[in-house]
Design a protein around this motif. Sequence first.
Motif, short mmCIF file in Angstrom:
data_model
loop_
_atom_site.label_atom_id
_atom_site.label_comp_id
_atom_site.label_asym_id
_atom_site.label_seq_id
_atom_site.Cartn_x
_atom_site.Cartn_y
_atom_site.Cartn_z
N TYR A 43 0.79 -1.26 -0.12
CA TYR A 43 -0.11 -0.06 0.02
C TYR A 43 0.95 1.30 0.04
O TYR A 43 1.52 1.60 0.97
CB TYR A 43 -0.85 0.06 1.34
CG TYR A 43 -2.14 -1.24 1.40
CD1 TYR A 43 -3.24 -0.96 0.71
CD2 TYR A 43 -1.61 -2.22 1.73
CE1 TYR A 43 -4.03 -1.97 0.89
CE2 TYR A 43 -2.40 -3.37 1.70
CZ TYR A 43 -3.82 -3.14 1.37
OH TYR A 43 -4.63 -4.33 1.40
N HIS A 59 -2.54 3.48 -3.07
CA HIS A 59 -2.29 2.65 -4.47
C HIS A 59 -1.87 1.42 -3.83
O HIS A 59 -0.66 1.04 -3.12
CB HIS A 59 -1.07 3.29 -5.20
CG HIS A 59 -0.87 2.66 -6.57
ND1 HIS A 59 -0.67 3.39 -7.59
CD2 HIS A 59 -0.89 1.24 -6.84
CE1 HIS A 59 -0.55 2.52 -8.76
NE2 HIS A 59 -0.88 1.17 -8.17
N HIS A 60 -2.83 0.46 -4.00
CA HIS A 60 -2.66 -1.01 -3.58
C HIS A 60 -2.08 -1.91 -4.77
O HIS A 60 -2.61 -1.86 -5.67
CB HIS A 60 -4.14 -1.55 -3.27
CG HIS A 60 -3.95 -3.10 -2.80
ND1 HIS A 60 -5.26 -3.51 -2.27
CD2 HIS A 60 -3.22 -3.74 -2.24
CE1 HIS A 60 -5.19 -4.73 -2.02
NE2 HIS A 60 -3.61 -5.02 -1.80
N GLU A 61 -0.96 -2.74 -4.34
CA GLU A 61 -0.36 -3.43 -5.33
C GLU A 61 0.03 -4.66 -4.93
O GLU A 61 0.03 -4.72 -3.64
CB GLU A 61 0.90 -3.06 -5.91
CG GLU A 61 0.86 -1.57 -6.40
CD GLU A 61 2.27 -0.81 -6.88
OE1 GLU A 61 2.91 -1.16 -5.93
OE2 GLU A 61 2.28 -0.28 -7.79
N SER A 68 -3.54 -4.32 -8.89
CA SER A 68 -3.35 -2.63 -8.70
C SER A 68 -4.65 -2.07 -8.72
O SER A 68 -5.63 -2.43 -9.58
CB SER A 68 -2.48 -2.26 -10.04
OG SER A 68 -2.22 -0.79 -9.61
N VAL A 70 -6.33 1.74 -7.17
CA VAL A 70 -6.19 3.26 -6.44
C VAL A 70 -7.45 3.63 -5.72
O VAL A 70 -8.52 3.62 -6.30
CB VAL A 70 -5.77 4.27 -7.33
CG1 VAL A 70 -5.37 5.42 -6.94
CG2 VAL A 70 -4.26 3.79 -8.18
N CYS A 72 -8.90 6.83 -3.02
CA CYS A 72 -8.86 8.27 -2.83
C CYS A 72 -9.97 8.64 -1.60
O CYS A 72 -10.99 8.53 -1.79
CB CYS A 72 -8.88 9.08 -3.55
SG CYS A 72 -8.33 11.01 -3.58
#
Length: 104
Positions: A43, A59-61, A68, A70, A72
């Motif tokens: 994260y 941004h989670h990967e 992936s 994102v 907000c």
Amino acid sequence: MKIQRYMTKGIQENLPIQLQFALWELQMNLRATEKDIDYLQVYRLSTIVKDSKTFQVIHHEAEKPKYSAVYCLEAEISVKDKIYIITDNYEDSLVETMLFASEY
């Protein structure tokens, strides 16, 4: 299967509680929608200010399988850092640990 969640002292003391809950929620939602997730979820946290409002960008990967996303969120306090959630699989439970990348 039982899931146990832990966090390092660094996370507990330096990451706002609302953000801790948000990251656990993202992890839980991913686990509910994806059959097989990577043991290491990354994260990346950043900040955007727009119209005098502060937003936390997440941004989670993950690598395997490739993932992936994102997110907000409006936030009073935002954080710029990288956080890992590491999962260990045991026979009867999953253990997830949240930590700053610098604590790895």
